[in-house]
Design an enzyme around this catalytic site. Structure first.
Site, PDB file in Angstrom:
ATOM      1  N   ASN A 111      22.969  -4.993  16.273  1.00 48.17           N
ATOM      2  CA  ASN A 111      23.806  -4.435  17.329  1.00 48.17           C
ATOM      3  C   ASN A 111      23.427  -2.968  17.591  1.00 48.17           C
ATOM      4  O   ASN A 111      22.352  -2.515  17.202  1.00 48.17           O
ATOM      5  CB  ASN A 111      25.298  -4.599  17.003  1.00 48.17           C
ATOM      6  CG  ASN A 111      26.116  -4.922  18.249  1.00 48.17           C
ATOM      7  OD1 ASN A 111      26.025  -4.236  19.254  1.00 48.17           O
ATOM      8  ND2 ASN A 111      26.908  -5.979  18.168  1.00 48.17           N
ATOM      9  N   ARG A 112      24.321  -2.225  18.231  1.00 53.30           N
ATOM     10  CA  ARG A 112      23.974  -0.910  18.761  1.00 53.30           C
ATOM     11  C   ARG A 112      24.481   0.229  17.882  1.00 53.30           C
ATOM     12  O   ARG A 112      25.580   0.146  17.322  1.00 53.30           O
ATOM     13  CB  ARG A 112      24.528  -0.765  20.181  1.00 53.30           C
ATOM     14  CG  ARG A 112      23.893  -1.747  21.163  1.00 53.30           C
ATOM     15  CD  ARG A 112      24.636  -1.770  22.501  1.00 53.30           C
ATOM     16  NE  ARG A 112      24.001  -2.713  23.418  1.00 53.30           N
ATOM     17  CZ  ARG A 112      24.277  -4.013  23.476  1.00 53.30           C
ATOM     18  NH1 ARG A 112      25.188  -4.534  22.645  1.00 53.30           N
ATOM     19  NH2 ARG A 112      23.661  -4.800  24.335  1.00 53.30           N
ATOM     20  N   GLN A 119      30.108 -11.032  17.176  1.00 49.83           N
ATOM     21  CA  GLN A 119      29.694 -10.622  18.518  1.00 49.83           C
ATOM     22  C   GLN A 119      29.494 -11.881  19.342  1.00 49.83           C
ATOM     23  O   GLN A 119      28.618 -12.697  19.050  1.00 49.83           O
ATOM     24  CB  GLN A 119      28.401  -9.805  18.464  1.00 49.83           C
ATOM     25  CG  GLN A 119      27.981  -9.213  19.803  1.00 49.83           C
ATOM     26  CD  GLN A 119      28.647  -7.872  20.091  1.00 49.83           C
ATOM     27  OE1 GLN A 119      29.393  -7.352  19.264  1.00 49.83           O
ATOM     28  NE2 GLN A 119      28.369  -7.300  21.256  1.00 49.83           N
ATOM     29  N   HIS A 163      19.423  -3.391  17.196  1.00 50.30           N
ATOM     30  CA  HIS A 163      18.824  -4.448  16.366  1.00 50.30           C
ATOM     31  C   HIS A 163      17.682  -3.984  15.468  1.00 50.30           C
ATOM     32  O   HIS A 163      16.674  -4.671  15.307  1.00 50.30           O
ATOM     33  CB  HIS A 163      18.344  -5.601  17.250  1.00 50.30           C
ATOM     34  CG  HIS A 163      19.451  -6.396  17.871  1.00 50.30           C
ATOM     35  ND1 HIS A 163      20.722  -6.450  17.352  1.00 50.30           N
ATOM     36  CD2 HIS A 163      19.460  -7.188  18.980  1.00 50.30           C
ATOM     37  CE1 HIS A 163      21.478  -7.248  18.119  1.00 50.30           C
ATOM     38  NE2 HIS A 163      20.745  -7.687  19.104  1.00 50.30           N
ATOM     39  N   GLU A 179      27.284 -13.989  16.712  1.00 46.52           N
ATOM     40  CA  GLU A 179      26.601 -13.173  15.713  1.00 46.52           C
ATOM     41  C   GLU A 179      27.643 -12.569  14.755  1.00 46.52           C
ATOM     42  O   GLU A 179      28.302 -11.590  15.084  1.00 46.52           O
ATOM     43  CB  GLU A 179      25.804 -12.070  16.397  1.00 46.52           C
ATOM     44  CG  GLU A 179      24.778 -12.566  17.406  1.00 46.52           C
ATOM     45  CD  GLU A 179      24.347 -11.472  18.345  1.00 46.52           C
ATOM     46  OE1 GLU A 179      23.685 -10.512  17.884  1.00 46.52           O
ATOM     47  OE2 GLU A 179      24.686 -11.536  19.544  1.00 46.52           O
ATOM     48  N   HIS A 236      20.501 -14.163  15.144  1.00 45.78           N
ATOM     49  CA  HIS A 236      20.652 -14.074  16.597  1.00 45.78           C
ATOM     50  C   HIS A 236      20.250 -15.394  17.281  1.00 45.78           C
ATOM     51  O   HIS A 236      19.494 -15.386  18.246  1.00 45.78           O
ATOM     52  CB  HIS A 236      19.807 -12.913  17.116  1.00 45.78           C
ATOM     53  CG  HIS A 236      20.320 -12.298  18.383  1.00 45.78           C
ATOM     54  ND1 HIS A 236      20.659 -13.040  19.488  1.00 45.78           N
ATOM     55  CD2 HIS A 236      20.561 -11.003  18.711  1.00 45.78           C
ATOM     56  CE1 HIS A 236      21.063 -12.233  20.459  1.00 45.78           C
ATOM     57  NE2 HIS A 236      21.021 -10.982  20.002  1.00 45.78           N
ATOM     58  N   SER A 237      20.764 -16.502  16.777  1.00 45.53           N
ATOM     59  CA  SER A 237      20.478 -17.786  17.431  1.00 45.53           C
ATOM     60  C   SER A 237      21.269 -17.925  18.732  1.00 45.53           C
ATOM     61  O   SER A 237      22.426 -17.527  18.823  1.00 45.53           O
ATOM     62  CB  SER A 237      20.827 -18.950  16.502  1.00 45.53           C
ATOM     63  OG  SER A 237      19.871 -19.080  15.474  1.00 45.53           O
ATOM     64  N   TYR A 238      20.585 -18.487  19.726  1.00 49.18           N
ATOM     65  CA  TYR A 238      21.184 -18.787  21.029  1.00 49.18           C
ATOM     66  C   TYR A 238      21.430 -20.298  21.083  1.00 49.18           C
ATOM     67  O   TYR A 238      20.490 -21.081  20.980  1.00 49.18           O
ATOM     68  CB  TYR A 238      20.231 -18.428  22.159  1.00 49.18           C
ATOM     69  CG  TYR A 238      19.991 -16.967  22.419  1.00 49.18           C
ATOM     70  CD1 TYR A 238      20.394 -16.389  23.623  1.00 49.18           C
ATOM     71  CD2 TYR A 238      19.319 -16.158  21.505  1.00 49.18           C
ATOM     72  CE1 TYR A 238      20.141 -15.056  23.906  1.00 49.18           C
ATOM     73  CE2 TYR A 238      19.066 -14.823  21.776  1.00 49.18           C
ATOM     74  CZ  TYR A 238      19.479 -14.270  22.980  1.00 49.18           C
ATOM     75  OH  TYR A 238      19.230 -12.950  23.261  1.00 49.18           O
ATOM     76  N   ASP A 273      29.781  -9.727  25.842  1.00 42.77           N
ATOM     77  CA  ASP A 273      28.868  -9.108  24.885  1.00 42.77           C
ATOM     78  C   ASP A 273      29.720  -8.153  24.062  1.00 42.77           C
ATOM     79  O   ASP A 273      29.526  -6.942  24.075  1.00 42.77           O
ATOM     80  CB  ASP A 273      27.726  -8.378  25.591  1.00 42.77           C
ATOM     81  CG  ASP A 273      26.616  -7.959  24.628  1.00 42.77           C
ATOM     82  OD1 ASP A 273      26.703  -8.296  23.430  1.00 42.77           O
ATOM     83  OD2 ASP A 273      25.668  -7.283  25.062  1.00 42.77           O
TER      84      ASP A 273
END
Length: 342
Positions: free
Chosen positions: A78-79, A279, A104, A307, A173-175, A240
């Site tokens: 994340n940020r 997330q 990340h 996430e 980070h799986s979509y 997000d």
């Protein structure tokens, strides 16, 4: 028992392995580059198998992987606001790679490393050593991620140690698209997230510091919500945001945090975690330019991510859960993905 085997997937900095975990109902592929979950195959209510995570057919795609498909991201997922933080009165500066912020783990984060591997019961353990100063972070850090598949549950155990105090926040980070990867959108998915509050963000996606109740907001996902209609109502490109699963200082107890149902196929994904946040991301920045498995063009809202992690920018927000790992401590948390049908 779960069948565990490995094969060669290609060569990056060194050989890249692909590990295959196969139970009676689920098949998972993991590659040593980026600790990536390459595929998850599960059956629908008619017994038809499909791969439900986005990604690439070959190694070349994962060498760039600009959207982190399936990867473990770190040292800090994340940020981090303005790519800066302070530990013991010393300021550390990171690469700015997401607007004005760090994202990340930096330009060459854990998603770009080739991890070492070993077989364990029902799965595979992957290790990575991050040296002092790596991407600007202090301390030598040894990280370990263990994937195990038992029946219809994929468990992910994260562990790390350091010789100097450092921030850490690892996640996968799986979509997901429960209709099958390559399906154009997730508007027909029903989502539930068991969170009483969420973190509002500024226009650079950094939390404002407020912990806001989901009550009477579009972020109230405590009962099943159809994604398509909710995304139409939501200002901005989509979700997000961090959903708060526990409060700062609470013990890291494992709890169910999310359930996603695809009524068309009957596939269900349930997520539990010991982490204080999740997330929820609706692939707002996919735009159809990335070609994935089978040549599929991955477009906006074609997948979702859950996430499990610490709250974003926690290293700069004193009221958020502690984001620092200190010498002598072990960073550890567990997330489980359970697949079923209705």
């Amino acid at each position: 028992m779960t069948e565990v085997c490995k094969e060669e997937f290609g060569t990056a900095v060194g050989p890249v392995e692909k590990w295959i975990l196969r139970s009676c109902s689920v098949s998972v592929e993991i590659i040593s580059l980026g600790c990536v979950i390459k595929s998850i195959k599960t059956a629908d209510r008619c017994g038809q198998n499909a791969d439900i995570v986005l990604g690439y057919d070959d190694l070349e795609g994962y060498l760039s992987n600009p959207r982190y498909f399936g990867a473990v991201v770190g040292r800090v997922a994340n940020r981090i606001a303005k790519g800066r933080f302070v530990i013991d009165d010393k300021e550390y500066k990171l690469a700015i790679n997401n607007g004005p912020n760090a994202l990340h783990g930096g330009l060459k984060g854990f998603d770009k490393a080739v991890w070492t591997t070993e077989a364990v019961d029902n799965g595979v353990k992957l290790r990575h050593s991050s040296p002092d100063g790596d991407e600007g972070y202090p301390g030598n850090l040894n990280a370990c991620v263990t994937y195990t598949l038992e029946k219809n549950t994929l468990s992910v155990l994260y562990q790390a140690q350091t010789d100097h105090t450092t921030p850490i926040n690892l996640t996968n980070h799986s979509y997901f698209n429960l209709a099958g990867q390559g399906t154009p959108d997730i508007y027909d998915h029903e989502v539930t997230i068991s969170a009483e509050s969420y973190l509002p963000v500024d226009d650079t996606m950094i939390p404002t510091g407020e912990v806001k109740s989901v009550e009477k907001t579009l972020f109230d996902l405590r009962k099943p919500v159809l994604l398509g209609s909710r995304l139409k109502e939501l200002p901005g490109p989509g979700f997000d945001h961090n959903f708060c699963l526990s409060s700062p200082g609470q013990p890291p107890l494992e709890r169910k945090c999310a359930r996603v149902v695809h009524p068309g196929t009957g596939r269900v994904l349930e997520v539990s975690t010991t982490q204080p946040g999740v997330q929820f991301y609706t692939s707002n920045f996919l735009d159809g330019t990335l070609k994935g498995k089978g040549g599929a063009a991955y477009s906006k809202h074609s997948a979702f991510c859950l996430e499990t992690q610490n709250w974003p920018d926690a290293v700069n927000q004193p009221n958020f859960p502690d984001a620092l790992l200190r010498p002598g401590e072990t960073y550890t948390h567990t997330t489980r993905f359970t697949f079923s049908v209705v």
